[in-house]
Design an enzyme around this catalytic site. Sequence first.
Site, PDB file in Angstrom:
ATOM      1  N   THR A 134      -1.672  -3.229  19.266  1.00  0.00           N
ATOM      2  CA  THR A 134      -1.271  -1.898  19.738  1.00  0.00           C
ATOM      3  C   THR A 134      -1.846  -1.614  21.125  1.00  0.00           C
ATOM      4  O   THR A 134      -2.872  -2.203  21.506  1.00  0.00           O
ATOM      5  CB  THR A 134      -1.789  -0.830  18.748  1.00  0.00           C
ATOM      6  OG1 THR A 134      -1.729   0.445  19.352  1.00  0.00           O
ATOM      7  CG2 THR A 134      -3.239  -1.088  18.332  1.00  0.00           C
ATOM      8  N   ASP A 135      -1.223  -0.692  21.848  1.00  0.00           N
ATOM      9  CA  ASP A 135      -1.777  -0.286  23.148  1.00  0.00           C
ATOM     10  C   ASP A 135      -3.063   0.524  22.968  1.00  0.00           C
ATOM     11  O   ASP A 135      -3.819   0.720  23.917  1.00  0.00           O
ATOM     12  CB  ASP A 135      -0.752   0.513  23.966  1.00  0.00           C
ATOM     13  CG  ASP A 135      -0.310   1.817  23.311  1.00  0.00           C
ATOM     14  OD1 ASP A 135      -0.668   2.059  22.135  1.00  0.00           O
ATOM     15  OD2 ASP A 135       0.399   2.596  23.972  1.00  0.00           O
ATOM     16  N   GLU A 136      -3.313   0.990  21.719  1.00  0.00           N
ATOM     17  CA  GLU A 136      -4.489   1.858  21.506  1.00  0.00           C
ATOM     18  C   GLU A 136      -5.798   1.108  21.712  1.00  0.00           C
ATOM     19  O   GLU A 136      -6.849   1.725  21.883  1.00  0.00           O
ATOM     20  CB  GLU A 136      -4.431   2.496  20.115  1.00  0.00           C
ATOM     21  CG  GLU A 136      -3.198   3.364  19.964  1.00  0.00           C
ATOM     22  CD  GLU A 136      -3.225   4.291  18.763  1.00  0.00           C
ATOM     23  OE1 GLU A 136      -4.316   4.669  18.324  1.00  0.00           O
ATOM     24  OE2 GLU A 136      -2.131   4.621  18.278  1.00  0.00           O
ATOM     25  N   THR A 180       0.877  -1.170   0.000  1.00  0.00           N
ATOM     26  CA  THR A 180       0.000   0.000   0.000  1.00  0.00           C
ATOM     27  C   THR A 180       0.915   1.221   0.000  1.00  0.00           C
ATOM     28  O   THR A 180       2.144   1.079  -0.035  1.00  0.00           O
ATOM     29  CB  THR A 180      -0.870   0.031   1.271  1.00  0.00           C
ATOM     30  OG1 THR A 180      -0.001   0.233   2.395  1.00  0.00           O
ATOM     31  CG2 THR A 180      -1.668  -1.256   1.444  1.00  0.00           C
ATOM     32  N   ASN A 236       3.643   3.550  21.173  1.00  0.00           N
ATOM     33  CA  ASN A 236       4.072   4.255  19.950  1.00  0.00           C
ATOM     34  C   ASN A 236       5.538   3.977  19.616  1.00  0.00           C
ATOM     35  O   ASN A 236       6.393   4.099  20.494  1.00  0.00           O
ATOM     36  CB  ASN A 236       3.934   5.763  20.154  1.00  0.00           C
ATOM     37  CG  ASN A 236       2.522   6.225  19.971  1.00  0.00           C
ATOM     38  OD1 ASN A 236       1.600   5.647  20.542  1.00  0.00           O
ATOM     39  ND2 ASN A 236       2.334   7.256  19.176  1.00  0.00           N
ATOM     40  N   ASP A 272      -7.728  20.004  17.405  1.00  0.00           N
ATOM     41  CA  ASP A 272      -7.473  18.607  17.778  1.00  0.00           C
ATOM     42  C   ASP A 272      -8.274  17.663  16.872  1.00  0.00           C
ATOM     43  O   ASP A 272      -9.286  18.053  16.301  1.00  0.00           O
ATOM     44  CB  ASP A 272      -7.896  18.386  19.240  1.00  0.00           C
ATOM     45  CG  ASP A 272      -7.055  17.296  19.887  1.00  0.00           C
ATOM     46  OD1 ASP A 272      -6.305  16.612  19.162  1.00  0.00           O
ATOM     47  OD2 ASP A 272      -7.153  17.148  21.120  1.00  0.00           O
ATOM     48  N   TYR A 315      -9.285   2.964  13.700  1.00  0.00           N
ATOM     49  CA  TYR A 315      -8.052   2.158  13.680  1.00  0.00           C
ATOM     50  C   TYR A 315      -8.005   1.218  14.884  1.00  0.00           C
ATOM     51  O   TYR A 315      -7.891  -0.005  14.728  1.00  0.00           O
ATOM     52  CB  TYR A 315      -6.816   3.078  13.681  1.00  0.00           C
ATOM     53  CG  TYR A 315      -5.532   2.374  14.080  1.00  0.00           C
ATOM     54  CD1 TYR A 315      -4.995   1.350  13.289  1.00  0.00           C
ATOM     55  CD2 TYR A 315      -4.862   2.703  15.265  1.00  0.00           C
ATOM     56  CE1 TYR A 315      -3.827   0.687  13.665  1.00  0.00           C
ATOM     57  CE2 TYR A 315      -3.689   2.043  15.641  1.00  0.00           C
ATOM     58  CZ  TYR A 315      -3.184   1.042  14.845  1.00  0.00           C
ATOM     59  OH  TYR A 315      -2.029   0.376  15.208  1.00  0.00           O
ATOM     60  N   SER A 316      -8.115   1.792  16.094  1.00  0.00           N
ATOM     61  CA  SER A 316      -7.940   0.935  17.280  1.00  0.00           C
ATOM     62  C   SER A 316      -9.098  -0.060  17.416  1.00  0.00           C
ATOM     63  O   SER A 316      -8.907  -1.175  17.912  1.00  0.00           O
ATOM     64  CB  SER A 316      -7.762   1.772  18.544  1.00  0.00           C
ATOM     65  OG  SER A 316      -8.792   2.720  18.682  1.00  0.00           O
ATOM     66  N   GLU A 355      -3.625  -1.470   8.140  1.00  0.00           N
ATOM     67  CA  GLU A 355      -3.740  -0.027   7.946  1.00  0.00           C
ATOM     68  C   GLU A 355      -3.487   0.558   9.324  1.00  0.00           C
ATOM     69  O   GLU A 355      -4.128   0.144  10.297  1.00  0.00           O
ATOM     70  CB  GLU A 355      -5.139   0.338   7.432  1.00  0.00           C
ATOM     71  CG  GLU A 355      -5.393  -0.085   5.996  1.00  0.00           C
ATOM     72  CD  GLU A 355      -4.545   0.684   4.978  1.00  0.00           C
ATOM     73  OE1 GLU A 355      -4.058   1.779   5.311  1.00  0.00           O
ATOM     74  OE2 GLU A 355      -4.355   0.166   3.855  1.00  0.00           O
ATOM     75  N   LYS A 398      -8.227  -2.932  15.222  1.00  0.00           N
ATOM     76  CA  LYS A 398      -7.146  -3.728  15.823  1.00  0.00           C
ATOM     77  C   LYS A 398      -7.715  -4.563  16.980  1.00  0.00           C
ATOM     78  O   LYS A 398      -7.344  -5.725  17.169  1.00  0.00           O
ATOM     79  CB  LYS A 398      -6.015  -2.825  16.334  1.00  0.00           C
ATOM     80  CG  LYS A 398      -5.193  -2.146  15.255  1.00  0.00           C
ATOM     81  CD  LYS A 398      -4.440  -3.097  14.350  1.00  0.00           C
ATOM     82  CE  LYS A 398      -3.278  -3.801  15.030  1.00  0.00           C
ATOM     83  NZ  LYS A 398      -2.484  -4.604  14.064  1.00  0.00           N
ATOM     84  N   LEU A 417       2.076  -8.366  10.915  1.00  0.00           N
ATOM     85  CA  LEU A 417       2.152  -6.908  11.113  1.00  0.00           C
ATOM     86  C   LEU A 417       1.336  -6.126  10.095  1.00  0.00           C
ATOM     87  O   LEU A 417       1.120  -4.931  10.265  1.00  0.00           O
ATOM     88  CB  LEU A 417       3.610  -6.429  11.037  1.00  0.00           C
ATOM     89  CG  LEU A 417       4.519  -6.901  12.158  1.00  0.00           C
ATOM     90  CD1 LEU A 417       5.421  -8.023  11.671  1.00  0.00           C
ATOM     91  CD2 LEU A 417       5.344  -5.763  12.708  1.00  0.00           C
TER      92      LEU A 417
END
Length: 356
Positions: free
Chosen positions: A133-135, A35, A188, A291, A159-160, A83, A163, A80
């Site tokens: 991820t930690d997200e 990608t 991160n 933000d 995204y999170s 997106e 995941k 891994l």
Amino acid sequence: MKVLITGGAGFIGSAVVRLLINETDVAVINVDKLTYAGNLDSLHSIAGSAQYRFEHADICDRSRLAAIFERYDPDAVLHLAAESHVDRSIDGPDDFVRTNVFGTASLLQVALGRWRRMSAARQKKFRFLHVSTDEVYGDLGETTDPFRENSPYAPSSPYSATKAASDHLVRAWHRTYELPIVIAHCSNNYGPYQFPEKFIPHVILNAVARNDLPIYGDGEQVRDWLYVEDHARALWGLVTHGRVGDTYNIGGRNQQRNIDVARMICACLGRQLPNAGTAAEFESLIKFVADRPGHDRRYAIDAGKIERELGWKPQETFETGLVKTVRWYLANEPWWRRVLTGSYRLERIGFTEAAR
Ligand code: NAD
């Protein structure tokens, strides 16, 4: 040992591929769709190795994946491919659902099919490492304890959320079908070869170009930074020594506010490029911008489990890693120029067409 890595042309995947080729004798099969985030330039140093193979494929394409598994018969999978950019997931979540959820399910199904046909001895040794991820744990209060492996899931962004969904699939394939999985949740990452849309390279490259350095909101968001090569070493440690079915949090115990990271980068640039400007001149480029929606305030990881069980520890502090990272971007202008101009993609189209 043969290891199949998905997303090996990305930022973290390429660090894992370089680590395995440079420091082990395992054979690496890199499966990547290329990608916008996949960049074969990042693998230039190892592409000629006899240990390395590249397969241009989409993890959602199950029959293609099955043929790749049939051909290489891997002993481990490091997953891994994803997106990975939160801002893009807000603008267009569909690709995130497709690759992160459907793609993970497709990879699990193909890996399971292959695993079931292995001898009992090989089945026991096989590992499917899912890189999360930690997200997925969501937002932490200012004084709340860092995320542990049993922290509840509370993802905030598309995204999170995708995941998190993929983590549940991976865990279910273990509980239901006994596929030997391990799940890693990292904080991160930063370091060489990171795509310039991400925070640290974005600040470095804009400062070098004398552009504004946009900081979301008040810049008080806290992230727990880990140097990418330390993450790569942790992931390999989990493939070789992680407990089957377990989850491990990986982090550098480096909580930093975004505004402080931007200032530290300016200080590094002031030292590393003394003729280009002082730290204060670079800092004057900082501009606070609106933000992003759903922006989590704080992430922090308790990495005690992987430290205790595997003896893993980051080799870089945030200060040493950041100095290395700034130095790498200053010394590797051809790499990031080709990303910024898009020429890394144009040539790649030529490459894949030729390969067909
Ligand atoms: P990245 O965006 O740099 O790379 C992703 C790679 O996956 C690219 O090479 C891309 O071409 C490939 N890819 C995307 N869709 C694909 C598909 N359908 N089929 C095959 N390949 C596909 O991402 P990254 O920053 O290297 O992150 C890698 C993994 O680590 C992701 O799963 C991410 O969720 C996780 N992670 C990242 C961070 C971080 O700070 N970057 C932190 C924790 C966890």
